[in-house]
Write an enzyme that holds these catalytic residues in place. Structure first.
Site, PDB file in Angstrom:
ATOM      1  N   CYS A 175       0.830  -1.221   0.000  1.00  0.00           N
ATOM      2  CA  CYS A 175       0.000   0.000   0.000  1.00  0.00           C
ATOM      3  C   CYS A 175       0.867   1.275   0.000  1.00  0.00           C
ATOM      4  O   CYS A 175       1.453   1.598  -1.031  1.00  0.00           O
ATOM      5  CB  CYS A 175      -1.001  -0.052   1.144  1.00  0.00           C
TER       6      CYS A 175
ATOM      7  N   HIS B 121      -2.975  -5.255   1.695  1.00  0.00           N
ATOM      8  CA  HIS B 121      -2.212  -5.494   2.928  1.00  0.00           C
ATOM      9  C   HIS B 121      -2.148  -6.974   3.291  1.00  0.00           C
ATOM     10  O   HIS B 121      -2.924  -7.430   4.145  1.00  0.00           O
ATOM     11  CB  HIS B 121      -2.876  -4.748   4.095  1.00  0.00           C
TER      12      HIS B 121
ATOM     13  N   GLU C  25      -0.273  -8.332   5.188  1.00  0.00           N
ATOM     14  CA  GLU C  25       0.176  -8.444   6.582  1.00  0.00           C
ATOM     15  C   GLU C  25      -0.987  -8.487   7.567  1.00  0.00           C
ATOM     16  O   GLU C  25      -0.771  -8.769   8.741  1.00  0.00           O
ATOM     17  CB  GLU C  25       1.137  -7.294   6.926  1.00  0.00           C
TER      18      GLU C  25
HETATM   19  N1  GLN Z   1      -3.561   6.294   1.160  1.00  0.00           N
HETATM   20  C1  GLN Z   1      -2.315   5.991   1.783  1.00  0.00           C
HETATM   21  C2  GLN Z   1      -1.163   6.793   1.191  1.00  0.00           C
HETATM   22  O1  GLN Z   1      -1.349   7.620   0.396  1.00  0.00           O
HETATM   23  C3  GLN Z   1      -1.987   4.525   1.699  1.00  0.00           C
HETATM   24  C4  GLN Z   1      -2.949   3.736   2.546  1.00  0.00           C
HETATM   25  C5  GLN Z   1      -2.399   2.497   3.154  1.00  0.00           C
HETATM   26  O2  GLN Z   1      -1.195   2.255   3.231  1.00  0.00           O
HETATM   27  N2  GLN Z   1      -3.311   1.707   3.666  1.00  0.00           N
HETATM   28  O3  GLN Z   1      -0.058   6.589   1.549  1.00  0.00           O
END
Ligand code: GLN
Length: 217
Positions: free
Chosen positions: A98, A197, A199
């Site tokens: 992410c 994710h 994890e």
């Molecule tokens: N929206 C977040 C960002 O811009 C990422 C979200 C996440 O890691 N769950 O970094």
């Protein structure tokens, strides 16, 4: 981690014999603990990375989910940005989930003008691509190279990959809905990134894949 804990997760194989690889988790912001636990279950030796000397000592690095612009700022404050770019150029394996995927890109759309990126993967990533926090969702994905059936994937204000370069292998795409076909997992050499994710679900096959990749080097 005791053996019974390892075998509670049926999709994680027993730890290999031999020295476990030391895998850092970038611990500036985000879901660091979840990655540490997953790496531990997959037979790696996880360590927290906050300083250049700690980065220099690891075999590989995980960049957690969190907030990419905050992590970007902290990378500069902690003087990790250039050392991390250098290690990636030298071929250090890395896995970003992410926000970690966003940081590993070489171009990011819809971010702050002062956000910094690591150019670990030849890709363009669109930040917050699926919409706002309320548009977070879960789905089952086919993930290339992983046995055991589809993977439950949790997307939290996630990015997607808008452009993947020639050397980038696409590992998963969104299966249906308005974002059908969007790329959400990629690999270039020994650098891996997921928009979701792995994890947080207890299915550690992606971490296992990463640990195998680190061992293979
Ligand atoms: N929206 C977040 C960002 O811009 C990422 C979200 C996440 O890691 N769950 O970094």
């Amino acid at each position: 981690m005791n053996e019974s804990a390892v075998f509670q997760d049926s999709r994680v194989a027993a730890p290999d014999s031999g020295d476990p690889p030391t895998i850092g988790v970038l611990a500036l912001q985000g879901d660091v603990r979840e990655h540490v636990a997953a790496l531990d279950l997959c037979g790696a030796e996880p360590v927290l990375v906050r300083r250049p000397a700690e980065l220099a000592a690891v075999d590989a690095l995980v960049l957690p989910g969190g907030e990419s612009t905050a992590i970007s700022k902290l990378l500069e404050i902690f003087e990790l940005l250039e050392p991390l770019r250098a290690r990636l150029r030298d071929g250090m394996p890395a896995f970003g989930s992410c926000a970690g995927m966003i940081l590993l890109a070489d171009e990011v759309l819809d971010t702050r003008p002062d956000a910094r990126h690591l150019s670990g993967i030849d890709m363009t990533v669109r930040r917050n691509a699926f919409g706002r926090q309320v548009d977070s969702f879960e789905t089952d994905l086919d993930f290339a190279g992983l046995e055991g059936g589809p993977m439950r994937a949790v997307f939290i204000r996630a990015p997607w990959v808008e452009r993947a370069g020639d050397g980038v292998e696409v590992l998963a795409r969104v299966p249906g809905g308005p974002a059908a076909g969007r790329i959400v997992a990629v690999r270039q050499g020994s650098v891996l990134a997921t928009a979701f994710h792995p994890e947080v679900t207890g299915d550690h096959r992606v971490h296992r894949m990463f640990v195998d990749l680190v061992r293979a080097r």
